[in-house]
Design a protein around this motif. Sequence first.
Motif, PDB file in Angstrom:
ATOM      1  N   LYS A 269       0.832  -1.195   0.000  1.00 25.74           N
ATOM      2  CA  LYS A 269       0.000   0.000   0.000  1.00 25.74           C
ATOM      3  C   LYS A 269       0.873   1.253   0.000  1.00 25.74           C
ATOM      4  CE  LYS A 269      -3.666   2.361   2.597  1.00 25.74           C
ATOM      5  NZ  LYS A 269      -4.545   2.314   3.815  1.00 25.74           N
ATOM      6  N   ALA A 270       1.935   1.219   0.811  1.00 28.05           N
ATOM      7  CA  ALA A 270       2.854   2.360   0.860  1.00 28.05           C
ATOM      8  C   ALA A 270       3.595   2.526  -0.464  1.00 28.05           C
ATOM      9  CB  ALA A 270       3.854   2.170   2.004  1.00 28.05           C
ATOM     10  N   VAL A 271       3.970   1.399  -1.087  1.00 27.79           N
ATOM     11  CA  VAL A 271       4.635   1.456  -2.397  1.00 27.79           C
ATOM     12  C   VAL A 271       3.704   2.090  -3.426  1.00 27.79           C
ATOM     13  CG1 VAL A 271       5.457   0.031  -4.318  1.00 27.79           C
ATOM     14  CG2 VAL A 271       6.238  -0.440  -1.985  1.00 27.79           C
ATOM     15  N   ARG A 272       2.419   1.744  -3.375  1.00 27.64           N
ATOM     16  CA  ARG A 272       1.457   2.342  -4.316  1.00 27.64           C
ATOM     17  C   ARG A 272       1.402   3.860  -4.153  1.00 27.64           C
ATOM     18  NH1 ARG A 272      -1.475  -2.108  -2.362  1.00 27.64           N
ATOM     19  NH2 ARG A 272      -1.523  -3.811  -3.893  1.00 27.64           N
ATOM     20  N   ALA A 273       1.501   4.320  -2.918  1.00 30.77           N
ATOM     21  CA  ALA A 273       1.487   5.769  -2.683  1.00 30.77           C
ATOM     22  C   ALA A 273       2.688   6.433  -3.343  1.00 30.77           C
ATOM     23  CB  ALA A 273       1.470   6.044  -1.180  1.00 30.77           C
ATOM     24  N   VAL A 274       3.842   5.775  -3.276  1.00 32.38           N
ATOM     25  CA  VAL A 274       5.029   6.316  -3.942  1.00 32.38           C
ATOM     26  C   VAL A 274       4.824   6.339  -5.454  1.00 32.38           C
ATOM     27  CG1 VAL A 274       7.500   6.015  -4.328  1.00 32.38           C
ATOM     28  CG2 VAL A 274       6.530   5.518  -2.073  1.00 32.38           C
TER      29      VAL A 274
END
Length: 410
Positions: A269-274
Amino acid sequence: MVVSDAVVLPIFKPSRALSKVGPSAISRMMAATADLQRQGRDIVGLHVGEPDFETPENVIEAAIRAMRAGETHYTALDGSPEIKAAVRDKFARENGLDFTPDEIVVTTGAKMLLFSAFFATIQMGDEVILPAPFWGSYSDIVEMMGAKPVILPTRADDGFRLQAEDLERAITPNTRWLLINSPSNPSGTIYRKEDYEPILEVLERHPQVWFMVDDMYEHIIFQDEPFVTPAQLRPDLRDRILTVNGVSKAYAMTGWRIGYGGGPAPLMKAVRAVLSQSTSCTCSIAQAAAAEALNGPQDVVRRYRGEYRKRRELIIAELSTIPKLAYNPPDGTFYAFIDWRGHVGRKTSAGRVLTDDESLCDYLLRECGVAVVPGSAFGSPGYFRISFASAEAALREGMSRIRTGCAALS
């Protein structure tokens, strides 16, 4: 009053993130090689880690079909349903890993997944453990985040494999990640089940440390035992393991720029934000091609591996004829990592003393006409890397030039 007509040029000031980072040694070697070739020099390139095969025809046809079907628009930023399904099936079929769609992300090359995962998780003062030799971009990316790459030299006698006791000593309260590439660029080292198990036992005792595994060369292996990846060995640790892979090396698709990975949902999920604020989705056409590569016939992977095996044997035979060079035969990848320290302090015919791996590689390039990469680019001074992802004739000629260059030293 005198008014000056001089133009005041703005002063470029790089960001803090770039203060310790520049073009990679491989990029510099590529530029130097290209410059010499433009001057008319005959240079044999054994420096680039790129398959010399063409992308399989069925993959190309899949890309053409996608374009004709109008699949030329944005997809979900972490990959289309089709490519994510193909990645999920690949992990299940080949690695025994069952990821849900929200645990899978597809990126513009595997490097972007590494970058995004680090961007999402580390900050100033954090530490990332890198067993050396390692792919040089790992440490540069960590430096860009303001974190500290903790370089752990490995030993040739251990097959360049990280030892659990060395890992235990290196871990501090600031350690956030351990990163291992297997098979390894540049050493060709493969971590087996018995190599990973003590490392995973150490990580079990340090819950703040996550494990990033780069399996990019998974299909280029020369051993008989099956390939293993840590998440399949310790399902209980899967909540802090990121498994990274891609289609570049196995399917000769370097220019298509498709990497992928499976990991815990909060991390992804955090990678998607990046990704949402950087690349967004990868190329829709390349995604369709990569899905075909993963879903389609795999005989081409076996054929490429067979060709690399032949080239490996050629390189080993050639190296055996060159005194003062030492090496471990690679278990995987298309690289050989050569210890040249038997030549330290020797002189070229021009009287230049070879003091380090940079000077050796410069000598081989400019005076012998063969391009290789210094080991310092991989955190291991005293070595140089040869790529055997080239045709047999080029390999024979390149090795001949290395042999002649070493023999000319006094």
